[in-house]
Design a protein around this motif. Structure first.
Motif, mmCIF file in Angstrom:
data_model
loop_
_atom_site.group_PDB
_atom_site.id
_atom_site.type_symbol
_atom_site.label_atom_id
_atom_site.label_comp_id
_atom_site.label_asym_id
_atom_site.label_seq_id
_atom_site.Cartn_x
_atom_site.Cartn_y
_atom_site.Cartn_z
ATOM 1 N N MET A 1 0.858 -1.197 0.000
ATOM 2 C CA MET A 1 0.000 0.000 0.000
ATOM 3 C C MET A 1 0.883 1.232 0.000
ATOM 4 S SD MET A 1 -2.985 0.985 2.744
ATOM 5 C CE MET A 1 -3.892 -0.511 2.355
ATOM 6 N N GLU A 5 -2.418 6.152 -0.605
ATOM 7 C CA GLU A 5 -3.580 5.355 -0.221
ATOM 8 C C GLU A 5 -3.774 5.368 1.284
ATOM 9 O OE1 GLU A 5 -5.441 0.878 -0.777
ATOM 10 O OE2 GLU A 5 -3.587 1.449 -1.782
ATOM 11 N N ASN A 10 -12.129 7.299 4.488
ATOM 12 C CA ASN A 10 -13.268 6.605 3.904
ATOM 13 C C ASN A 10 -14.544 7.403 4.160
ATOM 14 O OD1 ASN A 10 -11.800 4.266 3.051
ATOM 15 N ND2 ASN A 10 -11.775 3.583 5.186
ATOM 16 N N ARG A 58 -12.046 8.023 -0.165
ATOM 17 C CA ARG A 58 -12.599 6.873 -0.871
ATOM 18 C C ARG A 58 -14.085 6.808 -0.553
ATOM 19 N NH1 ARG A 58 -8.407 2.186 0.899
ATOM 20 N NH2 ARG A 58 -8.996 2.970 2.949
ATOM 21 N N ARG A 129 -16.298 -2.243 2.262
ATOM 22 C CA ARG A 129 -14.841 -2.054 2.289
ATOM 23 C C ARG A 129 -14.232 -2.340 0.916
ATOM 24 N NH1 ARG A 129 -13.020 -1.163 7.369
ATOM 25 N NH2 ARG A 129 -14.147 -2.081 9.142
ATOM 26 N N GLN A 130 -14.727 -3.365 0.233
ATOM 27 C CA GLN A 130 -14.231 -3.676 -1.107
ATOM 28 C C GLN A 130 -14.548 -2.547 -2.081
ATOM 29 O OE1 GLN A 130 -16.029 -7.473 -1.989
ATOM 30 N NE2 GLN A 130 -14.809 -8.566 -0.476
ATOM 31 N N ARG A 133 -12.166 0.238 -1.477
ATOM 32 C CA ARG A 133 -10.855 -0.040 -2.073
ATOM 33 C C ARG A 133 -10.867 0.248 -3.567
ATOM 34 N NH1 ARG A 133 -10.625 -4.186 1.947
ATOM 35 N NH2 ARG A 133 -11.570 -5.754 0.599
ATOM 36 N N GLU A 137 -8.502 2.844 -5.546
ATOM 37 C CA GLU A 137 -7.685 2.499 -6.718
ATOM 38 C C GLU A 137 -7.920 3.495 -7.847
ATOM 39 O OE1 GLU A 137 -8.849 -1.472 -7.555
ATOM 40 O OE2 GLU A 137 -7.766 -2.332 -5.840
#
Length: 222
Positions: A1, A5, A10, A58, A129-130, A133, A137
Motif C-alpha cells: 500500500m 492510499e 473513507n 474513498r 470495504r471492497q 478499495r 484504486e
C-alpha cells in the motif's frame, strides 16, 4: 500500500428515506470505523455530491431502490447521465425482496452490488470495504495519470514525435530519416525525452505509453 492510499479517508454515502434504517446503518458502519453521511432526500444529496466526489476520500454509495419521491434506479440513471464514474463512486443498492431482478439488472449496468433489507450484516460491511478499495484504486490511478501528464506536457512537439517513434522501436537513423533531421538531433531529443519522463530505455517507454492508454485511458500520442 502506498503513502497516498494510507492517507485517504473513507466515506460511506447513504440515501434512504427510512430514518430508522439510516440511523441503524450509520451506527453499524461507524462502529466499524466507516463514517457515514446519511440523506433522506435525493435533493439534499445532490447539493453535496460534487464535494464528496472531488474530495480525496474513498467513497461508497448505498442507495435505496424504492423511495417515494425518486427511485434508486432513477438516481442511478441520473449518475450515468451526469457522467459520474462508478469506479470513483461504487453503488450498492439496498433492496426489498421484490426488487431483486431490478437490482441484478442494475449490477449488469455498472452497480457494484446489491443487498436485501434488512442489511445489518457483517457481509455488507466487508462488501462496502471492497467498494471503498475500488474507489481508492481509481483515485490512485488518477493521481498517477496527472503526474505522467505533467511530465509529458514538458516535452516539445518534436520531442513528442521522437517519443512516439522510439516507443515503436525505431532506430535513431530511421527516426532521423522519417523526420528529416540529423541523427545527432534525434539523439538529443531522445535523451531529453528519457530525462523529462525519468525513464531509462525504449522498452520502458513503450510499456509506459501502453499502460497510460490501456489502463488510464490517456493517449499521449494524440
Amino acid at each position: 500500500m502506498n503513502d497516498v492510499e494510507t492517507s485517504r479517508t473513507n466515506q460511506v454515502l447513504l440515501l434512504d428515506d427510512d430514518q430508522d434504517l439510516r440511523e441503524g446503518l450509520k451506527w453499524m458502519f461507524e462502529s466499524a470505523d466507516l463514517p457515514v453521511h446519511g440523506y433522506g432526500r435525493f435533493e439534499d444529496l445532490r447539493t453535496e455530491l460534487d464535494a464528496h466526489v472531488n474530495s480525496a476520500a474513498r467513497l461508497c454509495f448505498l442507495l435505496d431502490l424504492r423511495m417515494p419521491d425518486i427511485s434508486g434506479l432513477e438516481v442511478f440513471q441520473w449518475l450515468h447521465r451526469e457522467r459520474y464514474s462508478l469506479e470513483r463512486l461504487p453503488v450498492i443498492f439496498l433492496t426489498g425482496h421484490g426488487d431483486i431482478s431490478t437490482a441484478v439488472e442494475a449490477v449488469k449496468n455498472g452497480a457494484f452490488d446489491f443487498y436485501e433489507k434488512p442489511t445489518t450484516d457483517a457481509r455488507l460491511i466487508e462488501r462496502v470495504r471492497q467498494a471503498l478499495r475500488k474507489s481508492g484504486e481509481f483515485l490512485d490511478n488518477q493521481d498517477t495519470l496527472k503526474e505522467w501528464m505533467a511530465r509529458i506536457d514538458t516535452l516539445s512537439p518534436r520531442e513528442r514525435e521522437v517519443m512516439a517513434l522510439v516507443a515503436q522501436g525505431r532506430l535513431n537513423k530511421v527516426i532521423a530519416a522519417d523526420l528529416d533531421i540529423s541523427m545527432r538531433t534525434v539523439e538529443v531529443h531522445r535523451a531529453n525525452v528519457f530525462d523529462k519522463l525519468r525513464i531509462r530505455s525504449a522498452a520502458e517507454l513503450a510499456t509506459l505509453l501502453s499502460k497510460l492508454q490501456e489502463r488510464l485511458g490517456y493517449d499521449p500520442l494524440i
